[in-house]
Design a protein around this motif. Structure first.
Motif, mmCIF file in Angstrom:
data_model
loop_
_atom_site.group_PDB
_atom_site.id
_atom_site.type_symbol
_atom_site.label_atom_id
_atom_site.label_comp_id
_atom_site.label_asym_id
_atom_site.label_seq_id
_atom_site.Cartn_x
_atom_site.Cartn_y
_atom_site.Cartn_z
ATOM 1 N N MET A 1 0.839 -1.162 0.000
ATOM 2 C CA MET A 1 0.000 0.000 0.000
ATOM 3 C C MET A 1 0.894 1.239 0.000
ATOM 4 S SD MET A 1 -3.057 0.996 2.586
ATOM 5 C CE MET A 1 -3.895 -0.520 2.780
ATOM 6 N N SER A 2 0.545 2.206 -0.811
ATOM 7 C CA SER A 2 1.383 3.393 -0.910
ATOM 8 C C SER A 2 1.210 4.268 0.330
ATOM 9 C CB SER A 2 1.047 4.167 -2.169
ATOM 10 O OG SER A 2 -0.170 4.831 -2.001
ATOM 11 N N SER A 3 2.224 5.072 0.578
ATOM 12 C CA SER A 3 2.177 5.918 1.773
ATOM 13 C C SER A 3 1.100 7.006 1.661
ATOM 14 C CB SER A 3 3.542 6.540 2.036
ATOM 15 O OG SER A 3 3.826 7.545 1.098
ATOM 16 N N SER A 4 0.832 7.491 0.454
ATOM 17 C CA SER A 4 -0.213 8.520 0.311
ATOM 18 C C SER A 4 -1.591 7.935 0.581
ATOM 19 C CB SER A 4 -0.154 9.168 -1.072
ATOM 20 O OG SER A 4 -0.480 8.233 -2.067
ATOM 21 N N LEU A 5 -1.817 6.675 0.216
ATOM 22 C CA LEU A 5 -3.083 6.017 0.491
ATOM 23 C C LEU A 5 -3.238 5.793 1.992
ATOM 24 C CD1 LEU A 5 -5.635 4.809 -0.679
ATOM 25 C CD2 LEU A 5 -4.428 2.644 -0.924
ATOM 26 N N ARG A 6 -2.141 5.379 2.650
ATOM 27 C CA ARG A 6 -2.177 5.200 4.103
ATOM 28 C C ARG A 6 -2.453 6.520 4.803
ATOM 29 N NH1 ARG A 6 3.088 2.406 5.332
ATOM 30 N NH2 ARG A 6 2.786 1.021 3.603
ATOM 31 N N THR A 7 -1.834 7.583 4.366
ATOM 32 C CA THR A 7 -2.039 8.909 4.954
ATOM 33 C C THR A 7 -3.481 9.364 4.751
ATOM 34 O OG1 THR A 7 0.255 9.443 4.457
ATOM 35 C CG2 THR A 7 -1.195 11.277 4.970
ATOM 36 N N SER A 8 -4.027 9.129 3.583
ATOM 37 C CA SER A 8 -5.414 9.521 3.307
ATOM 38 C C SER A 8 -6.379 8.765 4.205
ATOM 39 C CB SER A 8 -5.771 9.245 1.845
ATOM 40 O OG SER A 8 -4.994 10.027 0.987
ATOM 41 N N ARG A 9 -6.139 7.449 4.356
ATOM 42 C CA ARG A 9 -7.015 6.655 5.226
ATOM 43 C C ARG A 9 -6.891 7.105 6.681
ATOM 44 N NH1 ARG A 9 -6.660 0.407 3.107
ATOM 45 N NH2 ARG A 9 -7.862 0.767 1.211
ATOM 46 N N TRP A 10 -5.678 7.434 7.106
ATOM 47 C CA TRP A 10 -5.470 7.880 8.478
ATOM 48 C C TRP A 10 -6.241 9.188 8.736
ATOM 49 C CZ3 TRP A 10 -3.364 12.130 10.903
ATOM 50 C CH2 TRP A 10 -3.148 12.000 12.274
#
Length: 140
Positions: A1-10
């Motif tokens: 999972m990309s870091s931008s996707l993780r940041t968006s979900r967070w």
């Protein structure tokens, strides 16, 4: 999972949690009863009705001429100098119109009522004071 996707979900999860928390704080608790009934009238509502009577002088009818203002000031000073008077006695309404003084409001006793009237009479002169003071019920 990309870091931008993780940041968006967070951020999405954090925002949803914050919104839920705020809405729970704003809502009444299940045990709390919301009372939408009319509040009882304040205990001075009869006095307020009496003060609306056009025949009875009220503080807004106090004359602003220098003689009436000075008369009111002297009576107020005499009352405040008497440390035996209650807070009620120190805060009675004094309305002066053309040299005639009306005393209104609650006092704690008949003795206090007489003392206030006599102080006003000393300043305004005999026959110039109307005493409409009322003895308040004792504190419970």
């Amino acid at each position: 999972m990309s870091s931008s996707l993780r940041t968006s979900r967070w951020f999405l999860f954090s925002g949803a949690s914050l919104l839920l928390g705020v809405s729970l704080l704003a809502a009444p608790l299940p045990g709390q009863r919301q009372d939408n009934t009319q509040q009882p009238a304040p205990d001075n509502s009869k006095t307020n009705k009496r003060d609306r009577d056009k025949a009875s002088p009220t503080a807004d009818q106090q004359k602003m001429n220098p003689k009436d203002r000075e008369l009111t000031r002297k009576i107020r000073a005499a009352l405040h100098q008497d440390k035996s008077l209650s807070t009620y006695g120190h805060n009675v309404k004094i309305v002066t119109q053309d040299g005639r003084v009306t005393l209104r409001g609650p006092v704690r006793s008949d003795e206090e009522k007489v003392a206030i009237e006599s102080k006003a009479t000393e300043v305004a002169g005999a026959g110039n004071v109307t005493n409409e003071l009322e003895v308040a019920p004792p504190k419970s």
